[in-house]
Design a protein around this motif. Structure first.
Motif, mmCIF file in Angstrom:
data_model
loop_
_atom_site.group_PDB
_atom_site.id
_atom_site.type_symbol
_atom_site.label_atom_id
_atom_site.label_comp_id
_atom_site.label_asym_id
_atom_site.label_seq_id
_atom_site.Cartn_x
_atom_site.Cartn_y
_atom_site.Cartn_z
ATOM 1 N N TYR A 29 0.824 -1.197 -0.074
ATOM 2 C CA TYR A 29 -0.100 0.075 -0.045
ATOM 3 C C TYR A 29 0.795 1.258 -0.054
ATOM 4 O O TYR A 29 1.917 1.427 0.459
ATOM 5 C CB TYR A 29 -1.027 -0.048 1.381
ATOM 6 N N TRP A 34 -14.439 -6.958 7.105
ATOM 7 C CA TRP A 34 -14.833 -5.566 6.926
ATOM 8 C C TRP A 34 -16.103 -5.219 7.838
ATOM 9 O O TRP A 34 -16.560 -4.267 8.255
ATOM 10 C CB TRP A 34 -15.538 -5.572 5.241
ATOM 11 N N LYS A 77 -18.535 1.270 -2.319
ATOM 12 C CA LYS A 77 -17.690 1.447 -3.474
ATOM 13 C C LYS A 77 -16.312 0.486 -3.127
ATOM 14 O O LYS A 77 -15.884 -0.093 -4.150
ATOM 15 C CB LYS A 77 -17.254 2.888 -3.445
ATOM 16 N N GLN A 78 -15.949 0.363 -2.219
ATOM 17 C CA GLN A 78 -14.792 -0.722 -1.805
ATOM 18 C C GLN A 78 -15.281 -1.964 -2.005
ATOM 19 O O GLN A 78 -14.700 -2.850 -2.652
ATOM 20 C CB GLN A 78 -14.366 -0.544 -0.291
ATOM 21 N N VAL A 85 -17.747 2.228 1.978
ATOM 22 C CA VAL A 85 -17.711 1.119 1.992
ATOM 23 C C VAL A 85 -18.438 0.279 0.744
ATOM 24 O O VAL A 85 -17.876 -0.281 0.267
ATOM 25 C CB VAL A 85 -18.473 0.383 3.494
ATOM 26 N N LYS A 131 -15.717 -2.986 -5.800
ATOM 27 C CA LYS A 131 -14.587 -3.103 -6.216
ATOM 28 C C LYS A 131 -14.120 -4.481 -6.089
ATOM 29 O O LYS A 131 -13.431 -5.088 -7.025
ATOM 30 C CB LYS A 131 -13.710 -1.969 -5.831
ATOM 31 N N PHE A 132 -14.289 -4.809 -4.787
ATOM 32 C CA PHE A 132 -13.631 -6.106 -4.223
ATOM 33 C C PHE A 132 -14.555 -7.410 -4.999
ATOM 34 O O PHE A 132 -14.017 -8.284 -5.573
ATOM 35 C CB PHE A 132 -13.985 -6.068 -2.783
ATOM 36 N N HIS A 163 -7.491 -4.027 2.813
ATOM 37 C CA HIS A 163 -8.824 -4.012 2.565
ATOM 38 C C HIS A 163 -9.397 -2.822 3.168
ATOM 39 O O HIS A 163 -10.117 -2.842 4.346
ATOM 40 C CB HIS A 163 -9.717 -5.134 2.908
ATOM 41 N N LYS A 164 -9.580 -1.655 2.717
ATOM 42 C CA LYS A 164 -9.713 -0.381 3.112
ATOM 43 C C LYS A 164 -10.958 0.281 3.414
ATOM 44 O O LYS A 164 -12.010 -0.382 2.822
ATOM 45 C CB LYS A 164 -8.789 0.711 2.531
ATOM 46 N N ILE A 165 -11.119 0.896 4.607
ATOM 47 C CA ILE A 165 -12.142 1.637 4.727
ATOM 48 C C ILE A 165 -11.719 3.227 4.795
ATOM 49 O O ILE A 165 -11.368 3.551 5.739
ATOM 50 C CB ILE A 165 -13.405 1.479 6.021
ATOM 51 N N PRO A 166 -11.423 3.951 3.512
ATOM 52 C CA PRO A 166 -10.676 5.001 3.383
ATOM 53 C C PRO A 166 -11.599 6.369 3.902
ATOM 54 O O PRO A 166 -11.867 7.282 3.206
ATOM 55 C CB PRO A 166 -10.535 5.041 1.720
#
Length: 322
Positions: free
Chosen positions: A28, A281, A304-305, A302, A308-309, A121-124
């Motif tokens: 990352y 998550w 959006k993440q 979340v 994508k995943f 596995h982010k929560i940006p």
């Protein structure tokens, strides 16, 4: 610079003014800086967290010397708080206390979940310094309430070498305990299984009688209650078949923890790893809500993440058989 590989127990009572921590995650890239200032037991702390490329630098300064066994745990608290957003840890590269290199001593006492820097596995969710401090201290209070639940989640997700089915089984166990805590807070309602009837014969009169057997709050009930309250947006794609998915997760756990290789209707192969990530998550999502993060904004990030995943692993999405 002094290089010393003494055992931690021989230096934990040494007092220092500063602690500089460098950690790395090759998976990352991140850039940013936050400063956290507070007082504890008449000691003033100033903590600077700098993210630079694939490294994080945590620098703690005190207004007077503090024992290492008090100073060092603050690094762990920062790392566990940032895990809520990062979804992975950074591994120790270097640690210095008042310019004394104590890396080897610290490395020997690092717990297992800190020693893995896998893919994030982010929560940006971005926090300014004021918000960072606010939610950090809310997290400390929440972490204390969660106790062993949080520790076990971190081990399940981050200890090296665990097979995916063991990982998801450990996480599933944590969710049973978490569900009961959430029910105490009146945040969820765990609906027990339906009451059933059992036919028995009286040994005295030889007559048959029907005895009601009250349904229990099983592991599946606990998982389903959490998904119904918190399952979106993490399980939006599978939400209509959540009951079937829960049953497969529970049976995977039964196969592993009951050592039952004949267990059917379990998650297969990489699917266990896929849903272990989703359960991680979900856990972090729930904790962020508990400490007061705005749900609307969090759901948007979340979603959006997760989308994508899922696009990266479309073949691993659970599809109930007709």
């Amino acid at each position: 610079m002094v290089n010393n590989s003494r055992e931690y127990d021989t230096i934990k009572h040494n007092k220092y003014l500063t602690l500089v921590w460098i950690e790395k995650n090759e998976n990352y890239l991140c850039f940013g800086e936050k400063i956290l200032k507070f007082q504890r037991n008449s000691i003033s702390y100033c903590i600077k967290i700098v993210s630079l490329h694939n490294e994080k630098h945590i620098e703690i300064k005190c207004n007077e010397p503090v024992e290492l066994e008090i100073l060092y745990p603050w690094v762990g608290e920062i790392r566990r708080f940032e895990y809520l957003f990062d979804g992975a840890f950074y591994t120790l590269q270097n640690c210095e206390a008042d310019n004394e290199n104590i890396t080897d001593s610290i490395r020997k006492v690092e717990v297992g979940y800190f020693q893995n820097a896998k893919y994030l596995h982010k929560i940006p969710f971005e926090l300014d310094e004021k918000s960072y401090k606010k939610y950090f201290f809310k997290w400390l209070a929440q972490e204390k309430k969660l106790g062993i639940i949080n520790q076990m989640v971190l081990y399940a997700n981050n200890v090296n070498g665990l097979p995916a089915d063991v990982r998801i089984s450990m996480l599933t166990e944590c969710y049973e305990a978490l569900a009961k805590e959430l029910e105490k807070k009146k945040l969820i309602i765990i609906t027990p299984e339906k009451t059933t009837n059992r036919k028995v014969k009286c040994p005295n009169c030889n007559q048959s009688h029907i005895i009601p057997v009250k349904g229990k709050k099983t592991l599946a009930c606990c998982l389903l209650a959490i998904l119904e309250r918190f399952g979106q947006p993490i399980f939006m794609t599978e939400y209509r078949r959540k009951r079937s998915l829960v049953n497969h997760i529970v049976k995977t756990r039964n196969k592993v923890f009951h050592v039952n290789y004949r267990q059917k209707k379990t998650l297969k192969g990489s699917q266990s790893g896929f849903y272990a990530i989703k359960l991680d998550w979900l856990y972090r999502y729930i904790i962020l809500l508990l400490i007061g993060i705005d749900k609307k904004k969090l759901d948007e990030i979340v979603s959006k993440q997760i989308l994508k995943f899922e696009k990266q692993h479309p073949d691993l999405l659970y599809k109930a058989k007709k």
